[in-house]
Motif scaffolding. Structure first.
Motif, PDB file in Angstrom:
ATOM      1  N   GLY A   1       0.808  -1.212   0.000  1.00  0.00           N
ATOM      2  CA  GLY A   1       0.000   0.000   0.000  1.00  0.00           C
ATOM      3  C   GLY A   1       0.841   1.263   0.000  1.00  0.00           C
ATOM      4  N   LEU A   2       1.928   1.272   0.769  1.00  0.00           N
ATOM      5  CA  LEU A   2       2.800   2.445   0.819  1.00  0.00           C
ATOM      6  C   LEU A   2       3.491   2.684  -0.524  1.00  0.00           C
ATOM      7  CD1 LEU A   2       4.352   1.971   4.376  1.00  0.00           C
ATOM      8  CD2 LEU A   2       2.812   3.809   3.657  1.00  0.00           C
ATOM      9  N   LEU A   3       4.006   1.614  -1.137  1.00  0.00           N
ATOM     10  CA  LEU A   3       4.657   1.765  -2.439  1.00  0.00           C
ATOM     11  C   LEU A   3       3.640   2.172  -3.513  1.00  0.00           C
ATOM     12  CD1 LEU A   3       7.111  -1.287  -2.419  1.00  0.00           C
ATOM     13  CD2 LEU A   3       7.694   1.132  -2.199  1.00  0.00           C
ATOM     14  N   ASN A   4       2.421   1.658  -3.405  1.00  0.00           N
ATOM     15  CA  ASN A   4       1.368   2.024  -4.351  1.00  0.00           C
ATOM     16  C   ASN A   4       1.036   3.513  -4.266  1.00  0.00           C
ATOM     17  OD1 ASN A   4      -0.893   1.072  -6.222  1.00  0.00           O
ATOM     18  ND2 ASN A   4      -2.063   2.083  -4.606  1.00  0.00           N
ATOM     19  N   SER A   5       1.303   4.132  -3.114  1.00  0.00           N
ATOM     20  CA  SER A   5       0.995   5.556  -2.929  1.00  0.00           C
ATOM     21  C   SER A   5       1.945   6.473  -3.689  1.00  0.00           C
ATOM     22  CB  SER A   5       1.051   5.909  -1.436  1.00  0.00           C
ATOM     23  OG  SER A   5       0.101   5.183  -0.693  1.00  0.00           O
ATOM     24  N   LEU A   6       3.158   6.000  -3.984  1.00  0.00           N
ATOM     25  CA  LEU A   6       4.174   6.889  -4.569  1.00  0.00           C
ATOM     26  C   LEU A   6       3.751   7.515  -5.897  1.00  0.00           C
ATOM     27  CD1 LEU A   6       7.449   4.893  -3.693  1.00  0.00           C
ATOM     28  CD2 LEU A   6       6.453   6.874  -2.511  1.00  0.00           C
ATOM     29  N   PRO A   7       3.252   6.740  -6.877  1.00  0.00           N
ATOM     30  CA  PRO A   7       2.821   7.391  -8.125  1.00  0.00           C
ATOM     31  C   PRO A   7       1.703   8.404  -7.911  1.00  0.00           C
ATOM     32  CG  PRO A   7       3.077   5.035  -8.462  1.00  0.00           C
ATOM     33  CD  PRO A   7       3.163   5.272  -6.980  1.00  0.00           C
TER      34      PRO A   7
END
Length: 432
Positions: A290-296
């Motif tokens: 979820g955190l990595l998905n937030s970057l874009p």
């Protein structure tokens, strides 16, 4: 706040800017919050994908079809929904939309398999139909062409915020797996459906149907808003049938449809498949995914807040639209061929332009239509665009199931974006 010299007199330039700032301050936070909640509810299945595959036996192809079915029913009902809002007012209709979609989103917790998954996604799309084109229409009641792209850009920040917060929030809710006998994904659907119903009551109390019903505007300010808009907002007494057909005869509407169709294929494929793609990068927990998905989506928020304001003329709008589509295509090609780190950079590059493109696309046809033609025209553009929201995830799911990879799907979408970029220089506003 500066006051007008007399009722009906034009406001001075500082007062003009003050009025615009007042409109943004009073309207946009509530509209953005509504869109945040709607996007959390329509896309949280992306985080649930792996879990419902195990618990309910839903394959990648079935998941892609279910993700896309939302947009099929949404698209079919958008035009009638917008024409109804044109007649009954934004306050009632947006509140109605929010109550029904919130209840159905929570009910997603009780799907039992592929069939009930499909049915609930269709119902959720039908419930939410009309929110986006309704807000696009609503903004024409308040903002002229010079400020509308910026207003749309701010509204689209809701998507960015939703995808930034939904990843960590959804990951945390998934960790509630087993509590009181419910799966983590069931908790996620139930809890995330409640805010839409609660916010509907705030919309009912706080959102004015138009400038005349806004208690925070003086009569002089109401007059100034109407004077700015001129004929842009259209006449509510326009003949709905003939006016709507006028929108369908405008070639610029169809060009906007083509560009927006390609754009929506890209954005919804990324929304629904990015968490799964990130999950292939290594042994990651739901919260880490979820955190990595937030970057874009942080990049998308930067683009939405920063760039649409530069599309304040037709020529600049065309230029920014072309650049945005090319950058989106380049980002997807990087994501398709690079390792995990560079792939996330590619996705972020694509996301940077998501809502720059989307905010500009709607400015061009809105400058050419009025009344029911405006209501129907904006809805038909979004309707056809959301067919891309159905096709993109559905085709991507089949490609992934057939090849075991998302590489080819991302390349196909990049080519479509480049085709849309070819049409960008031919967009025209009403005065051109």
């Amino acid at each position: 706040m500066p006051t007008a010299q007399a009722s009906g007199a034009s406001l001075s330039r500082p007062a003009d800017r003050t009025l615009t700032a007042l409109l943004f301050r009073k309207l946009m936070p509530l509209l953005v919050l509504a869109y945040v909640i709607s996007f959390v509810d329509r896309t949280n299945i992306a985080l649930a994908k792996a879990h419902i595959a195990v618990d309910l036996g839903i394959s990648a192809g079935a998941y892609g079809l279910g993700a896309g079915l939302f947009f099929l029913s949404y698209a079919l009902l958008e035009v009638p929904s917008n024409l109804i809002m044109h007649r009954v007012g934004a306050r009632f209709w947006i509140a109605r939309i929010m109550v029904t979609w919130g209840a159905l989103s929570a009910a997603m917790a009780f799907v039992q398999g592929p069939t009930s998954f499909y049915v609930m996604r269709v119902l959720l799309g039908a419930a939410e139909a009309g929110l986006f084109p309704g807000v696009m229409l609503y903004l024409t009641y308040w903002f002229g062409q010079e400020d509308r792209a910026r207003a749309i850009g701010y509204f689209l920040l809701g998507v960015c915020i939703a995808n930034i917060v939904s990843g960590p929030l959804g990951g945390a809710l998934l960790e509630m797996n087993g509590m009181l006998g419910f799966k983590g994904w069931q908790w996620m659907f139930m809890i995330e459906g409640v805010p839409a119903v609660l916010l509907a009551f705030v919309v009912w109390k706080k959102l004015p149907d138009g400038p005349e019903s806004a208690p925070w505007l003086t009569q002089a300010q109401v007059h100034e808003v109407r004077q700015r808009l001129g004929t842009e907002a259209g006449s509510h007494s326009a003949n709905g049938g003939h006016a709507f057909l006028a929108a369908l005869r405008d070639r610029q509407v169809w060009l906007a449809i083509f560009i927006y169709f390609c754009h929506q294929i890209a954005i919804y494929t990324v929304i629904f498949f990015l968490p799964g793609i990130i999950g292939t990068y290594g042994k990651l927990t739901p919260v880490q995914i979820g955190l990595l998905n937030s970057l874009p989506w942080i990049a998308a928020a930067v683009g939405a807040a920063w760039l649409p304001k530069y599309a304040n003329t037709a020529q600049r709008g065309r230029r920014l639209l072309l650049i945005g589509l090319v950058v989106m295509a380049a980002g997807l090609l990087i994501a398709a061929s690079a390792g995990p780190v560079l792939a996330l950079v590619g996705f972020s590059l694509t996301a940077l332009m998501f809502f720059v493109v989307q905010s500009i696309v709607f400015v061009f046809p809105a400058s050419r239509l009025k009344g029911a033609a405006l209501a129907g025209g904006l809805a038909i553009i979004n309707t056809c665009g959301l067919v891309g929201g159905f096709i993109g995830p559905s085709v991507m799911g089949m490609i992934e199931q057939t090849t075991g990879s998302t590489h080819y799907g991302l390349v196909v979408i990049a080519v479509l974006l480049l085709a849309a970029a070819v049409g960008a220089p031919f967009m025209r506003q009403g005065h051109e």
